[in-house]
Scaffold this motif. Structure first.
Motif, PDB file in Angstrom:
ATOM      1  N   ASN A  81     -27.519  72.813  54.371  1.00 28.05           N
ATOM      2  CA  ASN A  81     -26.901  73.307  55.765  1.00 28.05           C
ATOM      3  C   ASN A  81     -25.304  73.663  55.633  1.00 28.05           C
ATOM      4  N   THR A 103     -22.886  71.924  56.406  1.00 29.09           N
ATOM      5  CA  THR A 103     -21.872  71.008  56.057  1.00 29.09           C
ATOM      6  C   THR A 103     -20.754  71.268  54.939  1.00 29.09           C
ATOM      7  N   GLU A 140     -32.388  77.779  56.654  1.00 30.47           N
ATOM      8  CA  GLU A 140     -31.205  78.308  57.812  1.00 30.47           C
ATOM      9  C   GLU A 140     -31.687  80.044  57.765  1.00 30.47           C
ATOM     10  N   ALA A 177     -31.797  75.026  61.105  1.00 31.97           N
ATOM     11  CA  ALA A 177     -30.547  74.242  60.595  1.00 31.97           C
ATOM     12  C   ALA A 177     -31.005  72.763  60.277  1.00 31.97           C
ATOM     13  N   PRO A 178     -31.312  72.511  58.975  1.00 26.77           N
ATOM     14  CA  PRO A 178     -31.468  71.073  58.702  1.00 26.77           C
ATOM     15  C   PRO A 178     -30.630  69.904  59.031  1.00 26.77           C
ATOM     16  N   PRO A 179     -31.147  68.865  59.512  1.00 32.18           N
ATOM     17  CA  PRO A 179     -29.992  67.845  59.627  1.00 32.18           C
ATOM     18  C   PRO A 179     -29.327  67.376  58.566  1.00 32.18           C
ATOM     19  N   ASP A 180     -28.041  66.776  58.500  1.00 30.36           N
ATOM     20  CA  ASP A 180     -27.577  66.062  57.329  1.00 30.36           C
ATOM     21  C   ASP A 180     -28.519  65.065  56.542  1.00 30.36           C
ATOM     22  N   TRP A 181     -29.170  64.391  57.254  1.00 28.92           N
ATOM     23  CA  TRP A 181     -29.990  63.257  56.931  1.00 28.92           C
ATOM     24  C   TRP A 181     -31.397  63.743  55.817  1.00 28.92           C
ATOM     25  N   LEU A 182     -31.613  65.230  56.183  1.00 27.58           N
ATOM     26  CA  LEU A 182     -32.742  65.707  55.412  1.00 27.58           C
ATOM     27  C   LEU A 182     -32.008  66.498  54.300  1.00 27.58           C
ATOM     28  N   ALA A 183     -30.902  67.191  54.762  1.00 31.94           N
ATOM     29  CA  ALA A 183     -30.269  68.123  53.464  1.00 31.94           C
ATOM     30  C   ALA A 183     -29.449  67.084  52.427  1.00 31.94           C
ATOM     31  N   TYR A 184     -28.827  66.205  52.782  1.00 24.61           N
ATOM     32  CA  TYR A 184     -28.020  65.294  51.769  1.00 24.61           C
ATOM     33  C   TYR A 184     -28.391  63.849  52.021  1.00 24.61           C
TER      34      TYR A 184
END
Length: 601
Positions: free
Chosen positions: A149, A151, A160, A165-172
């Motif tokens: 995302n 971030t 995207e 827009a993937p949330p942070d917990w899913l992206a990293y």
């Protein structure tokens, strides 16, 4: 008589050992591996207890003085939470999470492949091992390509581009790192648990059922105890591997400040904190040793559950019946998620200007063979970039030299351990060549940096040269190479060598004309397996390589740091091709198959 006893005995000793220098060989190899394996690890651990030049003012002590400063700093200082405790908790959480997911996914697969009439079992038995053939951080790059995302910036991810827009917990962070490591190491569970199930005698179940035992009781009192050794081995192997895995956490954790012990150690090394590096590396080594010791102890205790098969033993195949379509779909989904989708995402990304946009004008070969790309550090596609071919050349000759050396030394270790008349030397040699298995790659790299970053006696500083990479990879692969050599020599009787000795053949002639030709398969395995492992390895070399000695793995990571996603993915795909072709080549040359033991057609 006493006056002549000394010279006579020495002449006899020289004559005996000239015709069979196995004892001298064992002693020589022991000295070599003490220097290449034991000394770096001991020196690294010693660095945690002595003041280093940069810390004299902080500690108020002279350089080289005994100190507990680094332990106090790591465990109790205001920054201890960030540099030690939080990475330690993250490491443990990821490792145990990966073990749990691997068991949930791998145990049913092991059963389906070994004890049922699942269609295409033999093909799936090999296909489901593909994730382990490839570098673990390959799938981290694929995850980033799919779910990154805004971030950390860079090119948009597929999600995207598709409007999500993937949330942070899913992206990293923890979730993706855990899932990727779990899928990467699930083959351990499939192979170990599947092989154990295949050797399980179905008559034991029949006997219990005749006695009135229910399915749950049979599973709890008969099947589970017999399967426990394989499950324990799989769990401890996964735990030890997760401890030292650097690439996945570096790609998906570091950009958002999510550290594990491996990345915290890398940061300490990068900032020249030798004392803190020693504490962190020592912690990783200690955890690795504990996991292996627990594994050995539990397996020793589990021998009381062993059964001895006979001609009457049965490995009955259970028909799936109406569940066959569901089981086939489950196996196919796991294969797609763990191998096909990640690799396909990487391939497609390398031929797209904007990932996830499937329009004709968006497709391109620029990142492979393009020119004038307009980027700062990459003006051409990787196949036209000198740095890529330099990294490829470095990889082939550095890893190839280390693998060849490991294979030859492994065979010599086998000869020394099995044939040496000095038993204690053989035992010591066997143990010391196994030592790198207990030390995760990045910790072993830190040990080599501690050992060879400065001149040691007649040797100059080796950091920044290719030699340190060759030595580190060779030493790191000795557990596999030496075990191959020892196993092979234990199966070779002395008769062929005795016959050659009787006709006057010297030791070297016997080695080259008899031992090596007979043990050709073991030698090939001892060379090719370290080569494949070295090709895809990152944790060991990322600390020791510099831009002039980049391997393909470290070159790909540098491209990741630059934000050149498409180019880095292209390099990783080249690594995958080499690793996969090498693995298949080993199977062909050694006439083995990854599906051996799981059966099926």
């Amino acid at each position: 008589m006493r006056e002549n006893a000394g010279p006579v005995s020495w002449r006899y000793w020289i004559k005996v050992h000239a015709s069979d220098p196995t004892a001298l060989l064992a002693l020589g190899l022991l000295v070599v591996f003490v220097y290449l394996i034991a000394a770096p690890i001991l020196l690294l651990l010693g660095d945690a207890f002595q003041v280093h030049f940069a810390d004299q003012a902080r500690t108020g002590q002279a350089q080289g003085s005994f100190t507990t400063y680094y332990f106090e700093r790591a465990l109790f200082s205001p920054i201890a939470q960030d540099i030690f405790w939080e990475p330690l908790v993250n490491t443990a959480t990821i490792a145990f999470g990966a073990i749990l997911v691997s068991l949930v996914v791998g145990a049913p697969l092991g059963w389906l492949l070994s004890r049922t009439d699942l269609p295409g079992k033999r093909w799936y038995s090999t296909a489901l091992i593909v994730p382990y053939m490839l570098p673990s951080w390959t799938f981290a790059l694929a995850w980033s390509t799919l779910f990154r995302n805004r971030t950390t910036g860079g090119t948009p991810s597929w999600m995207e581009s598709l409007g999500f827009a993937p949330p942070d917990w899913l992206a990293y962070g923890q979730l993706p790192i855990t899932l990727i490591l779990a899928l990467h190491y699930t083959p351990f569970v499939i192979l170990l648990f599947g092989n154990a199930l295949r050797q399980f005698d179905s008559q034991l179940e029949d006997s219990a059922r005749i006695m009135g035992a229910g399915r749950l009781h049979i599973a709890r009192r008969i099947i589970l105890p017999l399967m426990l050794p394989s499950l324990v081995s799989a769990c401890t192997l996964i735990f030890a591997k997760c401890l030292g895995d650097f690439g996945v956490a570096y790609i998906l954790g570091v950009p958002v400040g999510y550290d594990v012990l491996a990345t915290s150690l890398f940061r300490a090394i990068s900032t020249s904190q030798a004392g803190m590096s020693a504490v962190l590396a020592g912690t990783i080594v200690l955890l690795g040793v504990i996991s292996v010791v627990i594994d050995m102890r539990l397996l020793r205790q589990a021998t009381r559950f062993q059964t001895i098969g006979s001609k009457g033993s049965m490995n009955r195949v259970s028909p799936l019946g109406k569940w066959k379509p569901i089981a086939s779909a489950w196996v196919l989904v796991v294969f797609l998620v763990s191998a096909v989708i990640p690799l396909l995402a990487l391939v497609l990304t390398t031929v797209m200007h904007r990932p996830g946009v499937f329009t004709l004008e968006n497709f391109t070969l620029d990142y492979w063979i393009g020119t004038g790309l307009g980027t700062t550090a990459l003006r051409q596609g990787i196949l036209l970039t000198p740095e890529f071919w330099r990294a490829t050349t470095n990889t082939l000759w550095i890893v190839g030299s280390a693998a060849l050396g490991a294979g030859l030394l492994g065979l010599l270790v086998g000869i020394a351990v099995v044939r040496s008349p000095i038993r204690i030397v053989g035992v010591a040699l066997r143990q010391i060549t196994f030592l790198p298995y207990l030390v995760p790659g990045i910790a072993f790299a830190a040990a080599y940096l501690s050992m060879f970053a400065v001149p040691r006696g007649p040797l100059p500083a080796l950091y920044g040269t290719s030699i340190i990479l060759v030595l580190a990879i060779l030493a790191d692969q000795m557990p596999f190479a030496s075990r191959a050599g020892i196993s092979a020599m234990m199966q070779l009787g002395k008769d062929p060598e005795d016959a050659a000795r009787n006709v006057g053949a010297g030791w070297l002639k016997r080695l080259t004309a008899i031992v090596i030709p007979i043990q050709k398969g073991a030698l090939v395995s001892g060379v090719l397996l370290p080569f494949i492992s070295g090709i895809k390895g990152l944790s060991l070399v990322v600390v020791l390589a510099v831009p002039g000695t980049d391997l393909l793995t470290t070159y790909a990571i540098r491209l990741v740091d630059y934000g050149y996603t498409q180019a880095s993915n292209a390099v990783v795909l080249m690594i995958c091709v080499i690793a996969f072709v090498g693995t298949v080549g080993v199977q062909k040359l050694t006439k083995s198959n990854l599906s051996d033991g799981l059966g099926g057609k």
